[in-house]
Design a protein around this motif. Structure first.
Motif, PDB file in Angstrom:
ATOM      1  N   PRO A 184       0.841  -1.204   0.000  1.00  0.00           N
ATOM      2  CA  PRO A 184       0.000   0.000   0.000  1.00  0.00           C
ATOM      3  C   PRO A 184       0.874   1.251   0.000  1.00  0.00           C
ATOM      4  O   PRO A 184       1.973   1.247   0.542  1.00  0.00           O
ATOM      5  CB  PRO A 184      -0.788  -0.115   1.305  1.00  0.00           C
ATOM      6  N   LYS A 185       0.369   2.315  -0.600  1.00  0.00           N
ATOM      7  CA  LYS A 185       1.132   3.563  -0.672  1.00  0.00           C
ATOM      8  C   LYS A 185       1.000   4.339   0.627  1.00  0.00           C
ATOM      9  O   LYS A 185       0.013   4.244   1.335  1.00  0.00           O
ATOM     10  CB  LYS A 185       0.627   4.408  -1.836  1.00  0.00           C
ATOM     11  N   MET A 186       2.017   5.118   0.905  1.00  0.00           N
ATOM     12  CA  MET A 186       1.998   5.989   2.075  1.00  0.00           C
ATOM     13  C   MET A 186       1.531   7.370   1.633  1.00  0.00           C
ATOM     14  O   MET A 186       1.952   7.865   0.596  1.00  0.00           O
ATOM     15  CB  MET A 186       3.389   6.084   2.691  1.00  0.00           C
ATOM     16  N   ALA A 187       0.685   7.972   2.434  1.00  0.00           N
ATOM     17  CA  ALA A 187       0.198   9.320   2.145  1.00  0.00           C
ATOM     18  C   ALA A 187       1.036  10.330   2.919  1.00  0.00           C
ATOM     19  O   ALA A 187       1.262  10.169   4.120  1.00  0.00           O
ATOM     20  CB  ALA A 187      -1.260   9.443   2.547  1.00  0.00           C
ATOM     21  N   VAL A 188       1.493  11.358   2.239  1.00  0.00           N
ATOM     22  CA  VAL A 188       2.241  12.436   2.894  1.00  0.00           C
ATOM     23  C   VAL A 188       1.238  13.358   3.569  1.00  0.00           C
ATOM     24  O   VAL A 188       0.344  13.900   2.933  1.00  0.00           O
ATOM     25  CB  VAL A 188       3.102  13.219   1.875  1.00  0.00           C
ATOM     26  N   LEU A 189       1.388  13.523   4.883  1.00  0.00           N
ATOM     27  CA  LEU A 189       0.502  14.408   5.641  1.00  0.00           C
ATOM     28  C   LEU A 189       1.069  15.805   5.776  1.00  0.00           C
ATOM     29  O   LEU A 189       0.329  16.789   5.778  1.00  0.00           O
ATOM     30  CB  LEU A 189       0.246  13.829   7.037  1.00  0.00           C
ATOM     31  N   SER A 190       2.403  15.896   5.905  1.00  0.00           N
ATOM     32  CA  SER A 190       3.032  17.198   6.096  1.00  0.00           C
ATOM     33  C   SER A 190       4.517  17.112   5.779  1.00  0.00           C
ATOM     34  O   SER A 190       5.144  16.080   5.992  1.00  0.00           O
ATOM     35  CB  SER A 190       2.844  17.650   7.544  1.00  0.00           C
ATOM     36  N   THR A 191       5.060  18.212   5.277  1.00  0.00           N
ATOM     37  CA  THR A 191       6.494  18.327   5.015  1.00  0.00           C
ATOM     38  C   THR A 191       6.965  19.686   5.499  1.00  0.00           C
ATOM     39  O   THR A 191       6.309  20.697   5.236  1.00  0.00           O
ATOM     40  CB  THR A 191       6.787  18.187   3.499  1.00  0.00           C
ATOM     41  N   VAL A 192       8.086  19.681   6.226  1.00  0.00           N
ATOM     42  CA  VAL A 192       8.645  20.917   6.776  1.00  0.00           C
ATOM     43  C   VAL A 192      10.142  20.932   6.481  1.00  0.00           C
ATOM     44  O   VAL A 192      10.818  19.924   6.661  1.00  0.00           O
ATOM     45  CB  VAL A 192       8.422  20.998   8.303  1.00  0.00           C
ATOM     46  N   THR A 193      10.643  22.071   6.051  1.00  0.00           N
ATOM     47  CA  THR A 193      12.083  22.237   5.837  1.00  0.00           C
ATOM     48  C   THR A 193      12.670  22.954   7.040  1.00  0.00           C
ATOM     49  O   THR A 193      12.154  23.983   7.475  1.00  0.00           O
ATOM     50  CB  THR A 193      12.350  23.033   4.551  1.00  0.00           C
ATOM     51  N   LEU A 194      13.754  22.368   7.587  1.00  0.00           N
ATOM     52  CA  LEU A 194      14.379  22.870   8.809  1.00  0.00           C
ATOM     53  C   LEU A 194      15.867  23.075   8.601  1.00  0.00           C
ATOM     54  O   LEU A 194      16.446  22.503   7.676  1.00  0.00           O
ATOM     55  CB  LEU A 194      14.197  21.850   9.942  1.00  0.00           C
ATOM     56  N   GLU A 195      16.481  23.833   9.504  1.00  0.00           N
ATOM     57  CA  GLU A 195      17.933  23.955   9.495  1.00  0.00           C
ATOM     58  C   GLU A 195      18.537  22.589   9.815  1.00  0.00           C
ATOM     59  O   GLU A 195      17.996  21.841  10.631  1.00  0.00           O
ATOM     60  CB  GLU A 195      18.403  24.971  10.535  1.00  0.00           C
ATOM     61  N   LYS A 196      19.649  22.278   9.193  1.00  0.00           N
ATOM     62  CA  LYS A 196      20.313  21.002   9.405  1.00  0.00           C
ATOM     63  C   LYS A 196      20.765  20.893  10.860  1.00  0.00           C
ATOM     64  O   LYS A 196      21.310  21.843  11.425  1.00  0.00           O
ATOM     65  CB  LYS A 196      21.521  20.898   8.478  1.00  0.00           C
ATOM     66  N   SER A 197      20.490  19.734  11.461  1.00  0.00           N
ATOM     67  CA  SER A 197      20.873  19.474  12.845  1.00  0.00           C
ATOM     68  C   SER A 197      21.413  18.055  12.946  1.00  0.00           C
ATOM     69  O   SER A 197      20.803  17.116  12.420  1.00  0.00           O
ATOM     70  CB  SER A 197      19.662  19.622  13.765  1.00  0.00           C
ATOM     71  N   ALA A 198      22.525  17.916  13.632  1.00  0.00           N
ATOM     72  CA  ALA A 198      23.168  16.605  13.736  1.00  0.00           C
ATOM     73  C   ALA A 198      22.346  15.609  14.552  1.00  0.00           C
ATOM     74  O   ALA A 198      22.491  14.404  14.376  1.00  0.00           O
ATOM     75  CB  ALA A 198      24.551  16.761  14.354  1.00  0.00           C
ATOM     76  N   GLU A 199      21.483  16.088  15.437  1.00  0.00           N
ATOM     77  CA  GLU A 199      20.756  15.174  16.313  1.00  0.00           C
ATOM     78  C   GLU A 199      19.262  15.091  16.030  1.00  0.00           C
ATOM     79  O   GLU A 199      18.530  14.426  16.765  1.00  0.00           O
ATOM     80  CB  GLU A 199      21.007  15.564  17.758  1.00  0.00           C
ATOM     81  N   LEU A 200      18.800  15.698  14.976  1.00  0.00           N
ATOM     82  CA  LEU A 200      17.383  15.663  14.642  1.00  0.00           C
ATOM     83  C   LEU A 200      16.900  14.241  14.358  1.00  0.00           C
ATOM     84  O   LEU A 200      15.750  13.894  14.620  1.00  0.00           O
ATOM     85  CB  LEU A 200      17.094  16.572  13.445  1.00  0.00           C
TER      86      LEU A 200
END
Length: 56
Positions: free
Chosen positions: A3-19
């Motif tokens: 089954p396909k996955m539905a994208v609910l939300s996308t956010v662009t963030l500053e790069k973080s080593a521990e995210l």
């Protein structure tokens, strides 16, 4: 066929080593609720990361 996955939300963030730790915790905690979380480097800007929420 998977089954396909539905994208609910996308956010662009500053790069973080521990995210990735936050994404891992969310995936472990909410997998029973049919949610999955993804993290990827932004293809256009290497100083950014893209966080995505999926419904499976």
């Amino acid at each position: 066929m998977e089954p396909k996955m539905a994208v609910l939300s996308t956010v662009t963030l500053e790069k973080s080593a521990e995210l990735y730790k936050v994404v891992d915790a969310l995936n472990r905690t909410l997998k029973g609720d049919d949610l999955m979380f993804g993290l990827a480097l932004d293809q256009k800007d290497s100083t950014k990361m893209v966080f995505t929420i999926y419904r499976t």
